[in-house]
Design a protein around this motif. Structure first.
Motif, PDB file in Angstrom:
ATOM      1  N   UNK A  57       9.165 -19.057   0.407  1.00  0.00           N
ATOM      2  CA  UNK A  57       7.988 -19.913   0.457  1.00  0.00           C
ATOM      3  C   UNK A  57       7.049 -19.629  -0.705  1.00  0.00           C
ATOM      4  N   UNK A  58       6.525 -20.708  -1.262  1.00  0.00           N
ATOM      5  CA  UNK A  58       5.517 -20.611  -2.313  1.00  0.00           C
ATOM      6  C   UNK A  58       4.207 -21.134  -1.744  1.00  0.00           C
ATOM      7  N   UNK A  59       3.216 -20.276  -1.712  1.00  0.00           N
ATOM      8  CA  UNK A  59       1.922 -20.618  -1.142  1.00  0.00           C
ATOM      9  C   UNK A  59       1.226 -19.346  -0.697  1.00  0.00           C
ATOM     10  N   UNK A  60       0.020 -19.500  -0.178  1.00  0.00           N
ATOM     11  CA  UNK A  60      -0.738 -18.345   0.287  1.00  0.00           C
ATOM     12  C   UNK A  60      -0.692 -18.314   1.805  1.00  0.00           C
ATOM     13  N   UNK A  61      -0.249 -17.173   2.347  1.00  0.00           N
ATOM     14  CA  UNK A  61      -0.063 -17.041   3.786  1.00  0.00           C
ATOM     15  C   UNK A  61      -0.463 -15.654   4.258  1.00  0.00           C
ATOM     16  N   UNK A  62      -0.554 -15.534   5.555  1.00  0.00           N
ATOM     17  CA  UNK A  62      -0.818 -14.235   6.161  1.00  0.00           C
ATOM     18  C   UNK A  62       0.114 -14.113   7.358  1.00  0.00           C
ATOM     19  N   UNK A  63       0.805 -12.976   7.457  1.00  0.00           N
ATOM     20  CA  UNK A  63       1.729 -12.764   8.572  1.00  0.00           C
ATOM     21  C   UNK A  63       1.308 -11.506   9.324  1.00  0.00           C
ATOM     22  N   UNK A  64       1.183 -11.642  10.650  1.00  0.00           N
ATOM     23  CA  UNK A  64       0.731 -10.562  11.515  1.00  0.00           C
ATOM     24  C   UNK A  64       1.908 -10.034  12.330  1.00  0.00           C
ATOM     25  N   UNK A  65       2.118  -8.711  12.274  1.00  0.00           N
ATOM     26  CA  UNK A  65       3.041  -8.044  13.168  1.00  0.00           C
ATOM     27  C   UNK A  65       2.221  -7.197  14.135  1.00  0.00           C
ATOM     28  N   UNK A  66       2.881  -6.399  14.950  1.00  0.00           N
ATOM     29  CA  UNK A  66       2.144  -5.630  15.951  1.00  0.00           C
ATOM     30  C   UNK A  66       1.106  -4.720  15.318  1.00  0.00           C
ATOM     31  N   UNK A  67       1.490  -4.008  14.260  1.00  0.00           N
ATOM     32  CA  UNK A  67       0.577  -3.031  13.694  1.00  0.00           C
ATOM     33  C   UNK A  67       0.271  -3.262  12.223  1.00  0.00           C
TER      34      UNK A  67
END
Length: 298
Positions: A57-67
């Motif tokens: 993917x090209x773009x600005x993102x944020x991915x959250x995992x447990x910690x």
């Protein structure tokens, strides 16, 4: 609580039909990201899936995992496995690239897919790519897209090889620019996911149903964190340790099964992941003061 996204519900969300692979084990498909993004920019639920996913993917993102939280921008390659709950937040509207989804059965002949580091460790599953690496992986995805649309009789064998080239190509590279941070609410997320994973195993409706995770280390493995980290998070948030939560929920289910079913003590013990019935009886008596048999007739 985190949701559970099945392949069926994934296809419902993107409003496309689920097509079975005739004569093939498992499932594989791929999509252009711009074709499956929701137009209302609605944030996806914090969830886990019953399929693997690789996103270029090209773009600005944020991915959250447990910690952990990863802020990613530019072109990135992201690997997610079925048992790891996560939330993907789109920061910018413009997103391009590919998503490929597949089940464990699709790559079973290539080995244990869960054992590959990019699917085991979150810090290895998010990679920011240089322009050269982005071009390399984009060409692999283009080839998979072309083969998928083609009529070659052995196209899925070829796609498996291309998919493995993506996986091995990623593992040869180190995550250099993806910034991972531990947020202040990480312990809240860990606690919420742990409790959801614990509760998802209940109620037990059939005598041949067995809970799959019954130890602190088992839950820590699913969350991809150290068991001490899990214990610390739960203690801080709930005042109880991991084993206390597990034992309380197992005891609660044991009481329900003893009072509402005609299953034998052995069957109940087995369903609650006790290898020996006497271990279950000792567990139950230690916490209630009476044996399972006495509790049932009381």
């Amino acid at each position: 609580m985190p949701d559970f996204t099945t392949i069926d519900s994934f296809y419902e969300r993107i409003q496309q039909p689920l097509q079975l692979l005739l004569g093939e084990a498992g499932h594989f498909n791929m999509f252009r990201i711009e074709d499956v993004l929701s137009p209302d920019h609605k944030q996806a639920n914090y969830s886990r899936r019953n399929f693997f996913k690789i996103s270029l993917i090209t773009g600005k993102n944020r991915i959250f995992y447990a910690d952990k939280t990863f802020d990613i921008q530019g072109t990135s390659l992201v690997f997610t496995n079925p048992m790891m709950p996560y939330l993907w937040e789109r920061v910018t509207e413009e997103q391009t690239g590919y998503i490929c989804i597949f089940t464990e059965a699709f790559l079973s002949q290539m080995g244990d897919i869960k054992a590959f580091p990019v699917f085991q460790h979150t810090e290895l599953g998010v990679l920011m790519l240089s322009e050269t690496d982005a071009l390399f992986f984009r060409q692999l995805f283009l080839r998979m897209e072309e083969e998928l649309a083609g009529s070659y009789s052995y196209k899925y064998d070829l796609i498996r090889n291309l998919l493995m080239e993506v996986i091995h190509g990623a593992q040869k590279r180190h995550p250099t620019e993806a910034s991972a941070t531990t947020q202040s609410n990480a312990n809240e997320r860990i606690t919420a996911i742990f409790l959801e994973l614990l509760e998802r195993q209940f109620p037990i409706d059939l005598s041949n149903q067995v809970i799959q995770i019954s130890t602190p280390s088992g839950f820590a493995q699913q969350l991809n964190i150290h068991v001490n980290h899990l214990n610390k998070a739960l203690k801080e948030q709930t005042g109880q340790t991991t084993i206390q939560h597990i034992n309380e929920r197992i005891l609660q289910e044991a009481k329900i099964l003893l009072k509402t079913t005609d299953w034998t003590i052995n069957e109940i013990a087995w369903s609650l992941a006790f290898q020996e019935p006497n271990h279950f009886s000792a567990f139950f008596k230690k916490r209630t003061g009476i044996t399972p048999k006495a509790f049932r007739v009381d």
